[in-house]
Design an enzyme around this catalytic site. Structure first.
Site, PDB file in Angstrom:
ATOM      1  CB  CYS A   1     -21.345  30.667 -31.256  1.00  0.00           C
ATOM      2  SG  CYS A   1     -20.478  31.107 -29.755  1.00  0.00           S
ATOM      3  CB  SER A   2     -23.720  28.022 -35.351  1.00  0.00           C
ATOM      4  OG  SER A   2     -22.648  28.846 -35.739  1.00  0.00           O
TER       5      SER A   2
END
Ligand code: COA
Length: 379
Positions: free
Chosen positions: A162-163
């Site tokens: 997600c980053s």
């Protein structure tokens, strides 16, 4: 010694967004999930009756909205996701000489960003495809996107779950800071529907599909309207609480194996408890290093995984309950779009800010991983 940061300042010149046409409401999703549950329970009625297995339980629209803030999600293939006998996206494999689906949606978002910045493909030096899953191992999605756009130079893929997008922005900013590139595209095609287990009651509502693009450039060539990148910070701390074991070393036979762990799995409560304080502290520390008052950050474009997490993080950073204007959400219509979430929020909710306003793009997720990008609207 010359200070390279003074001569090459990275900025965000423009962003782009591709949103799939199809969307699934919570009502449609729960209706299909509950039909699947009823079918399974009918099929296994004898074993359930004999106490050998537990019956599956229905999902609920109320639970989903209260637990996550999600009301709908866009998907690339609605029909098969909602078919209780399939419950996964399905598309025919494209021949190698046709653009692949991840590259296709990445290109749409990228073209939008280039057009907004008035940038020609030949002026872009590099393409990073930063996403939580790649369609294949190689050739890199980024190189296919680069070729489809007509960009020279180089491209490569990076995955930090997600980053990914914020890690991509820092990587691009570092190329600019060092003078190795003047214009870098960070493309995040997130077809999360492909790694979501649509049969798992605890998580079937979480994800949605999208693609975003961020054009990171040297201030010297940027269009008048841009966002100065004041500072970026990345952090990772190993955790098994969000995991996906799919990989080329474990191609289990689908008919004989339990493949649930080859899709997204998580301990949602633990994630919530551990990630909120880590990210809030990281934002406060970084703001301090940049001599910014966290309470004065005009807008937070946070990772879009859960409305409750964002409420708590924003409260800790700003010192008060954030308004929708201070911490906008796209969770209600997009769901969790993995690394693209904070970029969608930035793309949709940044034009109204005034020159000089300071904001924060922040992502967090599996790894654990977290990334902060502090920006200021150019005067
Ligand atoms: N419908 C109805 N009830 C459900 C349900 C569903 N679809 N899924 C779970 N429940 C029930 C559970 O059975 C449990 O019931 P019990 O208390 O009787 O045992 C109850 O709801 C609570 O389940 P839990 O999983 O603890 O819910 P939660 O409030 O923690 O919310 C998440 C779940 C996943 C939405 C939340 O924990 C979250 O978002 N965490 C962070 C996730 C995240 O950011 N992940 C990063 C991914 S990139």
């Amino acid at each position: 010694m010359q200070d390279v940061q003074l001569t090459h300042r990275p900025v965000i010149s423009a962003t782009g967004l591709f949103t799939p046409a199809e969307s699934i409401s919570n009502e449609e999703l729960v209706d299909s999930f509950n039909r699947f549950v009823d079918l399974q329970n009918q099929r296994h009625a004898d074993a359930i009756e004999a106490g050998e297995i537990e019956p599956l339980q229905h999902s609920s629209v109320d639970f989903i909205e209260k637990a996550s803030g999600i009301k709908a999600r866009h998907v690339m293939n609605k029909e098969s996701v909602l078919d209780p006998e399939v419950m996964a996206p399905r598309w025919s494999e494209r021949p190698d000489d046709e653009i692949s689906i991840m590259a296709e949606i990445g290109v749409i978002a990228a073209k939008q960003a280039l057009e907004k910045a008035g940038r020609k493909p030949e002026d872009v030096d590099a393409v990073l495809c930063a996403a939580s899953n790649m369609q294949r191992a190689y050739p890199a999605m980024a190189i296919e996107i680069q070729q489809a756009l007509g960009i020279e130079g180089f491209g490569f893929d990076m995955n930090v779950a997600c980053s990914s997008a914020t890690f991509g922005i820092q990587t691009a900013a570092d190329y600019v800071r060092s003078g190795n590139a003047k214009s870098v595209l960070v493309v995040s095609p997130e077809i999360t529907s492909g790694h979501l287990n649509w049969r798992d009651r605890d998580s079937h509502f979480i994800f949605g599909d999208v693609a975003t693009a961020v054009l990171v450039e040297d201030e010297a060539i940027a269009p008048d309207e841009h966002w100065a990148i004041l500072g970026t910070k990345l952090k990772t701390v190993f955790s098994n609480n969000i995991r996906n074991n799919f990989g080329f070393l474990n191609r289990a036979h689908p008919e004989t194996s339990d493949n649930a762990d080859k899709l997204f799995v998580q301990e949602g409560r633990k994630v919530f408890k551990e990630v909120v304080p880590m990210v809030a502290q990281m934002i406060i520390d970084e703001a301090g290093k940049l001599q910014l008052d966290p309470a004065a950050i005009r807008r937070l474009w946070l990772h879009q995984a859960n409305a409750g997490m964002n409420r708590l993080i924003a409260q800790r950073v700003l010192g008060h309950e954030a308004s929708a204007d201070e911490s906008p959400t796209v969770l209600d219509t997009y769901g969790n779009t993995s690394s693209a979430g904070s970029i969608i929020a930035f793309h949709k909710y940044s034009e109204d800010l005034a020159p000089g306003d300071t904001g924060l793009i922040c992502s967090f997720g599996a790894g654990y991983s977290a990334g902060t990008v502090f920006v200021r609207k150019a005067a």
